[in-house]
Design an enzyme around this catalytic site. Structure first.
Site, PDB file in Angstrom:
ATOM      1  N   ASP A 217      21.141  42.025 -18.319  1.00  0.00           N
ATOM      2  CA  ASP A 217      21.117  43.393 -18.807  1.00  0.00           C
ATOM      3  C   ASP A 217      20.051  44.150 -18.019  1.00  0.00           C
ATOM      4  O   ASP A 217      19.115  43.556 -17.477  1.00  0.00           O
ATOM      5  CB  ASP A 217      20.777  43.388 -20.303  1.00  0.00           C
ATOM      6  CG  ASP A 217      20.567  44.778 -20.855  1.00  0.00           C
ATOM      7  OD1 ASP A 217      21.427  45.639 -20.630  1.00  0.00           O
ATOM      8  OD2 ASP A 217      19.524  45.002 -21.498  1.00  0.00           O
TER       9      ASP A 217
ATOM     10  N   ASP B 256      18.269  41.732 -24.235  1.00  0.00           N
ATOM     11  CA  ASP B 256      17.254  41.889 -25.276  1.00  0.00           C
ATOM     12  C   ASP B 256      17.683  42.810 -26.399  1.00  0.00           C
ATOM     13  O   ASP B 256      16.962  42.968 -27.372  1.00  0.00           O
ATOM     14  CB  ASP B 256      15.952  42.426 -24.663  1.00  0.00           C
ATOM     15  CG  ASP B 256      16.025  43.923 -24.368  1.00  0.00           C
ATOM     16  OD1 ASP B 256      17.115  44.387 -23.955  1.00  0.00           O
ATOM     17  OD2 ASP B 256      15.008  44.614 -24.543  1.00  0.00           O
TER      18      ASP B 256
ATOM     19  N   ASP C  54      23.617  43.606 -26.621  1.00  0.00           N
ATOM     20  CA  ASP C  54      23.824  42.419 -25.792  1.00  0.00           C
ATOM     21  C   ASP C  54      24.313  41.222 -26.604  1.00  0.00           C
ATOM     22  O   ASP C  54      24.692  40.195 -26.019  1.00  0.00           O
ATOM     23  CB  ASP C  54      22.517  42.020 -25.084  1.00  0.00           C
ATOM     24  CG  ASP C  54      22.006  43.102 -24.151  1.00  0.00           C
ATOM     25  OD1 ASP C  54      22.842  43.739 -23.484  1.00  0.00           O
ATOM     26  OD2 ASP C  54      20.780  43.312 -24.093  1.00  0.00           O
TER      27      ASP C  54
END
Length: 649
Positions: free
Chosen positions: A344, A532, A536
């Site tokens: 990410d 995080d 996600d």
């Protein structure tokens, strides 16, 4: 242990989708020291050690009694489920453990049977707990949906439970409210913080006709939103469903020991049965039945039972000391196979905190232009405002400040009329080329106007972590491919990816898109997802191994992941992968040694070259070798890839 779970991976996760919050709260598993599910394993372990102590002290009978207690307590956790699965035609390492324990007892070796039962029950209980923790993480996703929503009905406004919201309802979303379900803005202008849902670091401006997602946080303007989904069937509840489905699929994966046990169990059973039948044919059933039982003990996976747990416990314990928390043995095994890492962007590769990176003005010095903007932004909670005020601290607030929702601010700094906002509201004029250049670099542009004339631009961006490029370089040196997945706009994503050294970029990804991208990658090669945020969570659960950045990560991300970092240093990624690769090699050697012992002892026991005492002695020597080799997995990875633990986390 649940009887209907997978033969090797514990029970399948119970569905949370649609459960009430009160029900969820009741299902939360207590801390491990108060978890009754771990009690049988604890009793088994204590009784096993105490029994050996009594035997060594000369109290053989008392020691044997305690070994029986250890055996029964350990067997209670897996034998009933093993027998039920056997009835259903499913076999696994649990059946081999059961047979080996029974054979050892028949031949008078209760202590060895108790050791097998304890080790296996403990590993199964810990894996069950890890699965339950994953289910608990889904509650954090559901918590983003408010309990109630304001709806315009029958010419008035009423507050109703979110579960009663229906498609086409008109939702009134006030300043600071969370959007109850997906919809389209029907009236009003504002900015939405969508970071929890899409991962986009900068709030987005919305106006009539723009889509909004459930769980987004409204800015200062009031919005009238037409619902496009029911209150219990929106993008956030779909995230929950995606995570549940991914965990259910993971639960079907067999561990390495089970993959070995499946062909081994029927082969050993058939051969032992044939030996017993041969004894009846030869007219000496007692001798050959005893020999069949010796063969069963010779083929018992004593060393294999220890091979994986010792290695895993050593490696996991060592990893936790430098900030890598690995939740299960299965996660550790899979971590050692990873060949692709998807990351990410916001909060993972970047700091997650927008900063001023450029100021352009032909009229004012840099700090003076920042001071004009900061004077208006001091009372704003917008992330861009925080970045600007941080770049020019202790700036006195302006006066007569008014906000044009979704556009910007107007006010006075001294006698100067100042406007601060986006470039759609304030035309950049002579700075148009600078706007394009900044945008191409992934920079969000804030225009500043003084007394009716454009005064300059302030560029804000969520910058890369200082170790991001180094981490990607180390991963590439290890032969691991890297991919960026982000909900941010393509310009920002590609600009930051180029700085980090990542060539494969997937931008504009919603949670479902991320999960699908990770599933596609994982179908080709073992893939780790690093993230995080709550957005996600589906991708983390879908990946071969999900890795959560733990210090600032959301609870949902941490619980949906298989591995969590207590710190935020990205160099933990290659460190963890190198550690797991080495541990997996040691584990493979241990399993190979355990299988070699079985292959060697089997014919020796079959042809009566070794009796029971010899078989047990060789088993014990093998177990010592396996333990010593497994302890090597505790060694930390090389210093260049393993940062020191983040003591501030």
């Amino acid at each position: 242990m649940a009887d209907d779970g997978d033969a090797c991976c514990g029970p399948n996760p119970a569905p949370l989708f649609g459960a009430s919050r009160d029900d969820d709260e009741e299902e939360v598993r207590p801390p491990w020291w108060r978890d009754l599910a771990l009690l049988p394993s604890a009793v088994s372990g204590v009784a096993l050690v105490a029994g050996y102590g009594l035997q060594w002290s000369g109290l053989g009978t008392a020691g044997t009694v305690l070994h029986w207690v250890a055996l029964l307590a350990g067997a209670y956790t897996f034998v009933p489920g093993t027998l039920l699965r056997l009835i259903r035609g499913r076999i696994g390492v649990g059946l081999l453990m059961t047979i080996a324990a029974v054979g050892a007892v028949i031949l008078g070796h209760v202590g060895e049977a108790a050791a097998l039962a304890f080790l296996f029950s403990l590993s199964e209980a810990l894996e069950d707990r890890a699965m339950d923790r994953a289910k608990e993480g889904l509650r954090a996703l559901l918590s983003l949906i408010p309990d109630t929503a304001r709806v315009e009905r029958h010419g008035g406004e009423e507050t109703i439970p979110v579960a009663q919201v229906r498609e086409l309802d008109l939702l009134v979303v006030g300043a600071g409210d969370r959007v109850a379900t997906d919809g389209v803005v029907a009236q009003g202008r504002s900015s939405l913080d969508t970071s929890a849902v899409t991962g986009e670091s900068i709030p987005v401006s919305v106006e009539p006709g723009d889509q909004v997602l459930a769980g987004s946080v409204n800015g200062s303007g009031t919005l009238l939103v037409e619902a496009t989904a029911d209150g219990r069937d929106n993008s956030l509840t779909q995230i929950v469903a995606l995570v549940e489905q991914a965990h259910a699929k993971k639960g079907e994966r067999a561990r390495l020991a089970d993959r070995i046990a499946r062909p081994l169990v029927p082969a050993v059973l058939i051969i032992a049965g044939l030996i017993a039948v041969f004894g009846f044919i030869m007219g000496d059933p007692g001798l050959w039945i005893e020999r069949a039982l010796v063969v069963l003990v010779a083929a018992s996976p004593c060393a294999m039972a220890i091979a994986v747990p010792v290695t895993v416990i050593s490696a996991i314990g060592s990893a936790s000391k430098y900030g890598v928390v690995i939740k299960s043995g299965q996660a550790f095994e899979q971590l050692g196979t990873i060949s692709t890492v998807a990351l990410d962007k916001t909060g993972t590769l970047t700091r997650g905190e927008p900063q001023v990176v450029e100021v352009a003005s032909n009229q004012y010095p840099e700090q003076e232009l920042l001071a004009f903007a900061a004077a208006l932004e001091t009372s704003s909670s917008h992330p861009l405002a925080a970045a600007i005020t941080a770049a020019c601290p202790k700036t006195p607030a302006g006066r007569d400040i008014e906000e044009d929702a979704g556009h910007g601010l107007t006010g006075y700094v001294g006698t100067t009329k100042v406007r601060v906002g986006n470039t759609h509201w304030l035309h950049p004029g002579e700075y148009a080329e600078a706007v394009e250049r900044m945008a191409a670099q992934g920079i969000t542009v804030v225009a500043v106007e003084t007394d009716g004339a454009i005064a300059g631009l302030i560029g804000v961006r969520d910058e890369l972590r200082p170790e991001s490029a180094q981490t990607i370089a180390i991963l590439n040196d290890m032969g691991i491919d890297t991919v960026m997945l982000t909900g941010d706009n393509p310009r920002t994503a590609h600009a930051l990816a180029a700085q980090a050294g990542i060539s494969d970029v997937r931008a504009g990804q919603l949670p479902r898109d991320k999960a699908q991208a990770v599933a596609s990658l994982a179908s080709k090669d073992p893939t780790a997802m690093v993230g995080d945020g709550i957005n996600d969570a589906p991708a983390l659960a879908t990946a071969t191994v999900g890795i959560a950045m733990g210090a600032k990560g959301s609870a949902a991300a941490i619980e949906s992941a298989d591995v969590a970092f207590t710190g935020n240093d990205l160099r933990l990624i290659p460190a963890a992968l190198a550690h797991a690769r080495r541990g997996r090699r040691i584990m493979t050697v241990n399993i190979g040694l355990a299988l070699a012992i079985i292959v060697t002892l089997f014919p020796l026991a079959l042809f009566d070259v070794l009796g029971l005492a010899g078989v047990v002695l060789v088993h014990e020597i093998a177990e010592v070798l396996v333990i010593l080799n497994g302890i090597r997995a505790a060694r930390r990875p090389a210093a260049q890839t393993a940062p020191e633990p983040d003591k501030t986390a």
